[in-house]
Design an enzyme around this catalytic site. Structure first.
Site, PDB file in Angstrom:
ATOM      1  N   VAL A 264      26.272  -7.423 -66.185  1.00  0.00           N
ATOM      2  CA  VAL A 264      24.884  -6.987 -66.109  1.00  0.00           C
ATOM      3  C   VAL A 264      24.557  -6.231 -67.395  1.00  0.00           C
ATOM      4  O   VAL A 264      25.301  -5.335 -67.806  1.00  0.00           O
ATOM      5  CB  VAL A 264      24.623  -6.078 -64.889  1.00  0.00           C
TER       6      VAL A 264
ATOM      7  N   ILE B   6      25.882  -2.724 -68.670  1.00  0.00           N
ATOM      8  CA  ILE B   6      25.866  -1.599 -67.725  1.00  0.00           C
ATOM      9  C   ILE B   6      26.703  -1.901 -66.483  1.00  0.00           C
ATOM     10  O   ILE B   6      26.846  -1.049 -65.610  1.00  0.00           O
ATOM     11  CB  ILE B   6      24.425  -1.221 -67.307  1.00  0.00           C
ATOM     12  N   GLY B   7      27.277  -3.105 -66.404  1.00  0.00           N
ATOM     13  CA  GLY B   7      28.131  -3.436 -65.270  1.00  0.00           C
ATOM     14  C   GLY B   7      28.917  -4.699 -65.557  1.00  0.00           C
ATOM     15  O   GLY B   7      28.453  -5.584 -66.263  1.00  0.00           O
TER      16      GLY B   7
ATOM     17  N   LYS C  97      21.386 -10.253 -65.374  1.00  0.00           N
ATOM     18  CA  LYS C  97      22.706 -10.527 -64.805  1.00  0.00           C
ATOM     19  C   LYS C  97      23.135 -11.908 -65.262  1.00  0.00           C
ATOM     20  O   LYS C  97      22.411 -12.893 -65.092  1.00  0.00           O
ATOM     21  CB  LYS C  97      22.652 -10.468 -63.279  1.00  0.00           C
TER      22      LYS C  97
ATOM     23  N   GLY D 207      32.066  -7.395 -63.650  1.00  0.00           N
ATOM     24  CA  GLY D 207      32.928  -7.693 -62.509  1.00  0.00           C
ATOM     25  C   GLY D 207      33.387  -9.128 -62.559  1.00  0.00           C
ATOM     26  O   GLY D 207      33.208  -9.828 -63.567  1.00  0.00           O
ATOM     27  N   GLY D 208      33.978  -9.579 -61.449  1.00  0.00           N
ATOM     28  CA  GLY D 208      34.526 -10.920 -61.411  1.00  0.00           C
ATOM     29  C   GLY D 208      33.478 -12.007 -61.563  1.00  0.00           C
ATOM     30  O   GLY D 208      33.772 -13.099 -62.049  1.00  0.00           O
ATOM     31  N   MET D 209      32.251 -11.713 -61.127  1.00  0.00           N
ATOM     32  CA  MET D 209      31.210 -12.741 -61.176  1.00  0.00           C
ATOM     33  C   MET D 209      30.486 -12.782 -62.511  1.00  0.00           C
ATOM     34  O   MET D 209      29.773 -13.733 -62.788  1.00  0.00           O
ATOM     35  CB  MET D 209      30.192 -12.524 -60.051  1.00  0.00           C
TER      36      MET D 209
ATOM     37  N   ASP E  77      26.298  -8.753 -48.833  1.00  0.00           N
ATOM     38  CA  ASP E  77      27.165  -7.924 -49.685  1.00  0.00           C
ATOM     39  C   ASP E  77      26.546  -6.551 -49.901  1.00  0.00           C
ATOM     40  O   ASP E  77      26.505  -6.046 -51.025  1.00  0.00           O
ATOM     41  CB  ASP E  77      27.414  -8.637 -51.021  1.00  0.00           C
TER      42      ASP E  77
END
Length: 507
Positions: free
Chosen positions: A27, A19-20, A42, A22-24, A139
């Site tokens: 999720v 569902i997500g 995550k 990114g660079g890190m 953040d």
């Protein structure tokens, strides 16, 4: 959406759908097989976003998850589990049914200003509880805020930015700063001391975006955006949207002040300023995910929570006098297993019994109190650690003089607590008082602490908005670091980057 192939994490959590991403990391939605419930998982790949040693990063990650799990607030996503598996760190959280705030904003143009106030007030309530721990989110942005079906907002990713890198201006090898440049406070961009005031700036950016449809500062590069945060004033939102109340525009401009000391004093104060603008008694609009629904008054912060220290656990006395030796052995075992919070509770409970048995000033009790203070710091309980450290420092100074190295170390740790508690002026005063003692110890061949104290002084001056004094401190420090350690030393590079922001050097 990408479907998993039945992958299990920690032998318990079955991954379902991404569902997500990114660079890190990623999720996923997933299922906790043991409790048969839906969760969000995550997965983080530290080797892709940080240059530090993986083992140290894992230790910090688990510690940060433990600290964040201590925050009890309905507006914060619940952390169920955390750990590492192979090359990845995992964080298992409550699954939140709703839309993230960025999508919610995109679906409602213009975003009703009453909704903006309702969202900001709920975020203030969450931040008030978070800052009382103390934790700085670092953040806060729309992608880290969920609007649930009942209109309440839930904050995600608490502590993750802190874990991934305490220096938020350090660039990854992809050239992107860790953190989110569009929402980054000036002191955070320059590598200065962060505190609750840093989250309030991000709240100001978020509120500006909700009201006007755009963040106050944009640019073609991350460094260009950060430069605008540092040096350009934001456009007042009423120039972009005249129907916004004047009081709300004034609050946004205060939140976006370059100098942290010119922002509201706390999330609690910000909430109180939003309160008159909240919708009164009545029916919500009926629109999906209406964030005014939780009001009359949302989950209001507890006004005095941050000023009340957590109670010290009392020793168990059910079976005669507590066994101090057995408790000490238990603490060692727990610390060896990484169960710091439980060790803290046992140490706090056993101290009165140990003092009764051995005497308040006995070596046994002194050792236990040192362990208690150190463990409180390691557990992120700075509010409780501070008085313990001050007491230890005063006792050592009384016995052995103000220059006693152990007393100075306790005072240094106390200054770090003040810094973590978001009290930059008090921390700065303590570091300045300590510096002459550490500078006089250069003859011992160990200038490292003196250099670190000077670095912290420079960063705190940035947090206090005194850029000329920060610049002077850091220029002198850079000269000494280059002389003692060489121009290629990492500390010299960090200082040079901060001075570059201040316009003093060109790298």
């Amino acid at each position: 959406m990408t479907m998993a192939t039945g992958r299990m994490v920690a032998g318990r959590y079955e991954l379902s759908t991404i569902i997500g991403q990114g660079g890190m990391g990623q999720v996923w939605t997933g299922y906790d097989q043991r409790l048969d419930r839906r969760v969000a998982v995550k997965l983080l790949r530290p080797d892709k976003v940080a240059g530090q040693e993986a083992d140290e990063l894992r230790r910090r990650f688990v510690r940060e998850c433990r600290v964040t799990a201590r925050v009890d607030h309905p507006g914060l996503v619940t952390v169920h589990d955390a750990g590492s598996e192979g090359e990845e760190l995992f964080l298992v959280m409550q699954y939140v049914d709703g839309a993230d705030l960025a999508d919610h904003l995109a679906e409602h143009d213009p975003y009703p200003w009453q909704w903006s106030v309702a969202v900001a007030a709920q975020l203030c309530a969450v931040l008030s509880a978070v800052h009382a721990v103390p934790i700085v989110h670092r953040d806060l942005k729309p992608r880290n805020v969920m609007v649930k079906q009942d209109g309440t907002v839930t904050v995600l990713d608490l502590g993750v930015a802190s874990v991934m890198d305490t220096d938020t201006t350090r660039l990854t090898h992809t050239g992107s700063p860790i953190g989110s440049p569009a929402y980054m406070a000036p002191e955070q961009a320059m590598g200065g001391a962060v505190g609750p005031y840093t989250d309030l700036y991000a709240l100001g950016v978020l509120l500006h975006e909700l009201l006007s449809g755009q963040v106050p500062f944009t640019g073609t590069t991350a460094l260009g955006v950060l430069h605008r945060h540092l040096y350009e004033p934001p456009v007042p939102v009423r120039q972009l949207r005249p129907e916004v109340p004047e009081a709300l525009e004034a609050l946004v401009l205060r939140l976006l002040a370059k100098d942290p000391q010119h922002r509201p004093a706390s999330a609690q104060e910000t909430y109180e300023q939003l309160l008159p603008l909240l919708p009164g008694r009545g029916m919500p609009t009926g629109a999906p995910l209406d964030p005014t629904r939780p009001f009359l008054r949302p989950h209001a912060p507890w006004p005095d929570r941050a000023r009340v220290p957590a109670p010290r656990p009392q020793p168990a006395t059910a079976v005669g006098r507590p066994d101090v030796a057995a408790a000490v052995d238990e603490v060692k075992r727990l610390l060896g297993e990484g169960r710091v919070t439980q060790a803290v509770d046992i140490l706090g409970a056993i101290l009165p019994a140990a003092a009764a048995q051995h005497g308040e000033h006995s070596p046994v009790v002194r050792t236990l109190r040192k362990q208690y203070a150190a463990t409180l710091m390691d557990d992120g309980q700075y509010r409780r650690a501070l008085p313990e450290l001050r007491r230890l420092a005063d006792e050592r100074a009384t016995e052995s003089g103000q220059a006693d190295p152990q007393s100075l170390r306790f005072r240094y740790d106390a200054a770090q607590c003040l810094e973590q508690l978001g009290e930059p002026a008090a921390a700065l005063a303590e570091y300045r008082a300590l510096l002459p003692y550490y500078e006089n110890q250069y003859v011992s061949g160990d200038p490292e602490i003196a250099l670190e104290v000077r670095r912290r002084i420079g960063h705190l001056l940035l947090a206090l908005g005194d850029r000329p004094a920060a610049q002077d401190t850091l220029v002198r420090l850079l000269h000494d670091v280059e002389r003692l350690r060489g121009p290629g030393h990492p500390l010299a590079a960090d200082i040079r980057r901060t001075l570059q922001w201040l316009g003093q050097v060109h790298v």
